[in-house]
Write a protein that holds these residues in place. Sequence first.
Motif, PDB file in Angstrom:
ATOM      1  N   CYS A  20      -3.209  26.032 -28.607  1.00 27.87           N
ATOM      2  CA  CYS A  20      -2.023  26.204 -29.448  1.00 27.87           C
ATOM      3  C   CYS A  20      -0.876  26.732 -28.582  1.00 27.87           C
ATOM      4  O   CYS A  20      -1.093  27.534 -27.671  1.00 27.87           O
ATOM      5  CB  CYS A  20      -2.298  27.175 -30.595  1.00 27.87           C
ATOM      6  N   ILE A  23       2.525  22.073 -25.223  1.00 26.61           N
ATOM      7  CA  ILE A  23       3.094  20.798 -25.639  1.00 26.61           C
ATOM      8  C   ILE A  23       2.569  19.697 -24.721  1.00 26.61           C
ATOM      9  O   ILE A  23       2.054  19.973 -23.637  1.00 26.61           O
ATOM     10  CB  ILE A  23       4.643  20.829 -25.615  1.00 26.61           C
ATOM     11  N   CYS A  24       2.688  18.450 -25.182  1.00 21.99           N
ATOM     12  CA  CYS A  24       2.276  17.322 -24.345  1.00 21.99           C
ATOM     13  C   CYS A  24       3.260  17.205 -23.191  1.00 21.99           C
ATOM     14  O   CYS A  24       4.447  17.446 -23.398  1.00 21.99           O
ATOM     15  CB  CYS A  24       2.240  16.024 -25.155  1.00 21.99           C
ATOM     16  N   THR A  27      -1.149  19.578 -23.251  1.00 16.85           N
ATOM     17  CA  THR A  27      -2.320  19.548 -24.144  1.00 16.85           C
ATOM     18  C   THR A  27      -3.301  18.462 -23.719  1.00 16.85           C
ATOM     19  O   THR A  27      -4.505  18.696 -23.658  1.00 16.85           O
ATOM     20  CB  THR A  27      -1.903  19.324 -25.609  1.00 16.85           C
ATOM     21  N   THR A  53      -5.257  22.924 -31.723  1.00 13.36           N
ATOM     22  CA  THR A  53      -3.885  22.664 -31.298  1.00 13.36           C
ATOM     23  C   THR A  53      -2.932  22.686 -32.485  1.00 13.36           C
ATOM     24  O   THR A  53      -3.310  22.345 -33.613  1.00 13.36           O
ATOM     25  CB  THR A  53      -3.775  21.319 -30.555  1.00 13.36           C
ATOM     26  N   ASN A  55       0.075  21.153 -31.853  1.00 11.39           N
ATOM     27  CA  ASN A  55       0.985  20.112 -31.384  1.00 11.39           C
ATOM     28  C   ASN A  55       0.599  18.771 -32.006  1.00 11.39           C
ATOM     29  O   ASN A  55      -0.493  18.257 -31.757  1.00 11.39           O
ATOM     30  CB  ASN A  55       0.940  20.034 -29.851  1.00 11.39           C
ATOM     31  N   ARG A  56       1.502  18.222 -32.804  1.00 15.08           N
ATOM     32  CA  ARG A  56       1.198  16.958 -33.506  1.00 15.08           C
ATOM     33  C   ARG A  56       0.983  15.791 -32.560  1.00 15.08           C
ATOM     34  O   ARG A  56       0.203  14.894 -32.846  1.00 15.08           O
ATOM     35  CB  ARG A  56       2.276  16.639 -34.526  1.00 15.08           C
ATOM     36  N   ASP A  57       1.669  15.777 -31.423  1.00 15.82           N
ATOM     37  CA  ASP A  57       1.453  14.689 -30.458  1.00 15.82           C
ATOM     38  C   ASP A  57       0.018  14.695 -29.943  1.00 15.82           C
ATOM     39  O   ASP A  57      -0.566  13.644 -29.689  1.00 15.82           O
ATOM     40  CB  ASP A  57       2.415  14.810 -29.276  1.00 15.82           C
TER      41      ASP A  57
END
Length: 90
Positions: A20, A23-24, A27, A53, A55-57
């Motif tokens: 968490c 970011i990509c 991740t 995570t 992060n939606r990506d």
Amino acid sequence: MTTIPGKERPALNMIEFDICGQICPSTLLTALQKINEYSRQLSDGLVTLAFKTDNRDAITTIPESAANMGYTVTVTKKEGYYLVDVKGGG
């Protein structure tokens, strides 16, 4: 887990990684590093890797990459984060 005589398997271990706040591509890179590190245990069905995570990506990139490597992936939406589980393919 139900076992059939002669078909016993060792207990499955779940190893959780909290990514968490990342970011990509961080991740994805972290997940791929851990998948490669535990590739033998994953293939043998001894472990499941769980990536926590927010992060939606990551809920797209990690499953796509792991599936391309032959692993089974599930994504579960939790309160405030996602859990991406990676298991051996078979």
